[in-house]
Design a protein around this motif. Structure first.
Motif, PDB file in Angstrom:
ATOM      1  N   ASP A 209      27.360  28.536  34.466  1.00 44.59           N
ATOM      2  CA  ASP A 209      27.812  28.747  36.197  1.00 44.59           C
ATOM      3  C   ASP A 209      28.503  29.820  36.602  1.00 44.59           C
ATOM      4  OD1 ASP A 209      26.876  25.984  36.728  1.00 44.59           O
ATOM      5  OD2 ASP A 209      28.398  25.033  35.391  1.00 44.59           O
ATOM      6  N   SER A 210      29.407  30.394  35.617  1.00 46.55           N
ATOM      7  CA  SER A 210      30.225  31.538  35.991  1.00 46.55           C
ATOM      8  C   SER A 210      29.260  32.647  36.081  1.00 46.55           C
ATOM      9  CB  SER A 210      31.351  31.824  34.998  1.00 46.55           C
ATOM     10  OG  SER A 210      30.647  32.146  33.699  1.00 46.55           O
TER      11      SER A 210
ATOM     12  N   GLU B 155      27.316  36.821  43.676  1.00 44.66           N
ATOM     13  CA  GLU B 155      28.288  37.150  44.878  1.00 44.66           C
ATOM     14  C   GLU B 155      28.872  38.699  44.292  1.00 44.66           C
ATOM     15  OE1 GLU B 155      31.504  34.450  44.776  1.00 44.66           O
ATOM     16  OE2 GLU B 155      30.073  32.846  45.905  1.00 44.66           O
ATOM     17  N   ARG B 156      28.504  39.005  43.398  1.00 40.44           N
ATOM     18  CA  ARG B 156      29.086  40.334  42.915  1.00 40.44           C
ATOM     19  C   ARG B 156      28.071  41.497  42.301  1.00 40.44           C
ATOM     20  NH1 ARG B 156      34.776  40.860  41.940  1.00 40.44           N
ATOM     21  NH2 ARG B 156      35.614  39.582  43.630  1.00 40.44           N
ATOM     22  N   VAL B 157      26.875  40.943  41.816  1.00 47.28           N
ATOM     23  CA  VAL B 157      25.946  41.708  41.152  1.00 47.28           C
ATOM     24  C   VAL B 157      24.717  42.326  42.372  1.00 47.28           C
ATOM     25  CG1 VAL B 157      24.149  42.256  39.439  1.00 47.28           C
ATOM     26  CG2 VAL B 157      26.231  41.323  38.779  1.00 47.28           C
TER      27      VAL B 157
ATOM     28  N   ASN C 290      37.050  35.673  35.287  1.00 49.21           N
ATOM     29  CA  ASN C 290      38.042  35.589  36.278  1.00 49.21           C
ATOM     30  C   ASN C 290      37.384  35.414  37.672  1.00 49.21           C
ATOM     31  OD1 ASN C 290      40.240  36.337  34.727  1.00 49.21           O
ATOM     32  ND2 ASN C 290      39.913  38.533  35.013  1.00 49.21           N
ATOM     33  N   HIS C 291      36.302  35.710  38.079  1.00 55.56           N
ATOM     34  CA  HIS C 291      35.675  35.489  39.578  1.00 55.56           C
ATOM     35  C   HIS C 291      35.484  34.063  39.320  1.00 55.56           C
ATOM     36  CE1 HIS C 291      33.702  36.246  43.176  1.00 55.56           C
ATOM     37  NE2 HIS C 291      32.411  35.396  42.614  1.00 55.56           N
TER      38      HIS C 291
ATOM     39  N   ILE D  28      42.927  29.552  31.632  1.00 62.42           N
ATOM     40  CA  ILE D  28      43.336  30.835  31.293  1.00 62.42           C
ATOM     41  C   ILE D  28      41.955  31.438  30.662  1.00 62.42           C
ATOM     42  CG2 ILE D  28      44.764  32.327  29.877  1.00 62.42           C
ATOM     43  CD1 ILE D  28      46.863  29.922  30.074  1.00 62.42           C
ATOM     44  N   ASN D  29      41.733  32.891  31.270  1.00 58.20           N
ATOM     45  CA  ASN D  29      40.725  33.483  30.859  1.00 58.20           C
ATOM     46  C   ASN D  29      41.079  33.869  29.344  1.00 58.20           C
ATOM     47  OD1 ASN D  29      38.625  35.296  30.008  1.00 58.20           O
ATOM     48  ND2 ASN D  29      38.724  36.388  32.197  1.00 58.20           N
ATOM     49  N   PRO D  30      40.445  33.671  28.302  1.00 55.44           N
ATOM     50  CA  PRO D  30      40.930  33.876  26.999  1.00 55.44           C
ATOM     51  C   PRO D  30      40.219  35.564  26.333  1.00 55.44           C
ATOM     52  CG  PRO D  30      38.987  32.626  26.900  1.00 55.44           C
ATOM     53  CD  PRO D  30      39.381  32.585  28.146  1.00 55.44           C
TER      54      PRO D  30
END
Length: 458
Positions: free
Chosen positions: A166-167, A174-176, A239-240, A251-253
């Motif tokens: 999903d990420s 949205e970003r690429v 993060n996005h 938390i982003n590991p």
């Protein structure tokens, strides 16, 4: 008189049933050989239930006979199947489109209009599909199944946890966007992530150990600098997703995870080195003798401006302002060329050989849109890099010297000429980290850049 009724069968003590063979050409679509529907335990019950069962069988046969049935169209589409999280969001959007409340808490009474509407819509969806021996619909599509759940459960339907897949899809959208180079990089990086973890993972369940497994897998046969770049993509992607999916507490590991400790990593200043003037002279002479005119012009403009290769190879004719009081090129984002960041958008003066090369390039381009049509296209900068790289390597064997070394050389020229750090940044399109870099007009910046280059090239 005995009345014969087709497709009815007595099964001893088991009672009566409707049994009908499915034509051979429809069996692959139906997924079975015959239609079986229970009719009751007595002959009287069977004759009473028969009309409804026969009508239902006819309906199923008509559905399976359609040239493009639902199951086939889903299988043949090249679009990836929606994830569980996407189905959840799509079903809620469909509820809103039907003027239904996604947060519906259940019927208030037996005549609740929303409850009746939901039940009717769910039945209409189920009626599109064949049924099994017990009368239950089979082969329901994923989108229809998700909508039925949303209709029946309302606010009781739990939101699935978004996953790495999903990420990735969100980041891609949205970003690429349409940037093919970044699309391929994201796919390449995500493939390594899946190889390391074995399966899709919920973002809320990712651990530091998982991140290290991904890093170690990436390091297998790759440089630490490349892996750090890949990890940056993974970090940004997660993060996005955490922000846009409102994953409070997750938390982003991958944060602060590096391919190699800083004390063991190659210092940035050692990754590339500036050319010496003698090397520049040798390469320029070789390009003048062996390369085509457009490649000669690109090299000369790079040498005289300190621009990045993609910034020059992707120039449009309209970006060359040769009649201006200060002749210059405009580096900016457009459909055929992406620039590195916001501060990279700038006007770069043309002096001496760079001005002459730009003038000749504009004349050679004629009515073309791109200043260098051979390289002014997606991935054109890579082709220009490969072409120039052959000439560079023929003259300089040091792997730390590349076409980009011209940009490092311009940095040194500016420093040695006593140009201030802020003015160097204006010329090269570097971010200074200062709020003041967003202030001031283009004309003033152009004049500052012109003075700086004149000092550096004098």
């Amino acid at each position: 008189m005995k009345i014969e009724v087709k497709h009815i069968q007595k099964r001893g003590v088991a009672g009566w049933r409707y049994r009908r063979k499915i034509p051979k050409e429809l069996r692959a679509v139906a997924g079975k050989l015959e239609i079986l529907i229970p009719l009751g335990s007595t002959e009287q019950d069977a004759f009473k239930a028969y009309p409804k069962a026969h009508a239902h069988a006819e309906q199923q046969l008509r559905l399976w006979s359609r040239p493009q049935n639902t199951v086939q169209s889903q299988d043949r589409s090249g679009t990836p199947s929606p994830t569980e999280f996407e189905q959840f969001r799509l079903s809620r959007a469909r509820l809103k489109a039907l003027s239904l409340d996604p947060e519906w808490s259940g019927p208030e009474d037996a005549e609740d209009p929303e409850a009746l509407a939901r039940e009717l819509i769910a039945e209409q969806i189920a009626d599109k599909y064949p049924v099994d021996e017990r009368g239950h619909p089979v082969g329901i599509g994923t989108e229809d199944r998700a909508l039925i759940h949303a209709l029946v459960l309302g606010e009781r339907q739990q939101r699935p946890d978004p996953t790495l897949e999903d990420s990735k899809r969100l980041y891609l959208k949205e970003r690429v966007g349409e940037d093919e180079t970044k699309q391929m990089e994201l796919e390449r990086v995500f493939k390594l992530v899946k190889e390391a973890l074995g399966k899709d993972r919920k973002l809320s369940g990712l651990k530091r150990e998982d991140a290290k497994e991904v890093r170690d897998h990436m390091l297998d046969g790759r440089k630490a600098s490349s892996v750090d770049r890949y990890l940056n993509v993974v970090r940004a992607m997660i993060n996005h997703a955490i922000r846009e999916f409102d994953l409070a507490g997750v938390i982003n590991p991958f944060m602060n995870l590096e391919a190699a400790p800083k004390d063991k990593a190659e210092p940035d200043k050692d990754k590339r080195r500036p050319f010496t003037q003698a090397e520049v002279n040798a390469i320029t002479a070789r390009i003048a003798y062996h390369a085509k005119a457009d490649l000669q012009h690109i090299w000369t403009i790079l040498n005289g401006t300190g621009c990045r290769l993609a910034e020059v190879s992707g120039l449009r004719v309209a970006d060359a302002h040769l009649d201006h009081a200060i002749p210059h090129i405009t580096v900016e984002w457009h459909d055929d060329r992406r620039i590195k960041n916001k501060v990279s958008r700038r006007n770069v003066p043309l002096i001496g050989g760079a001005l002459e090369a730009a003038t000749q390039a504009v004349k050679a381009a004629g009515n073309a849109t791109m200043l260098f049509p051979t390289y002014g296209r997606p991935k054109g900068a890579s082709s220009a890099s490969a072409a120039l790289g052959k000439h560079v390597r023929a003259c300089v064997t040091d792997p730390k010297a590349t076409t980009h070394s011209l940009r490092h050389l311009m940095k040194d020229r500016l420093r040695l000429a006593g140009v201030t750090k802020s003015d160097q940044d204006i010329v090269l399109g570097h971010a200074s980290g200062s709020v003041g870099e967003d202030y001031g007009g283009d004309e003033a910046r152009l004049e500052v850049a012109s003075r700086a280059l004149e000092k550096a090239l004098s």
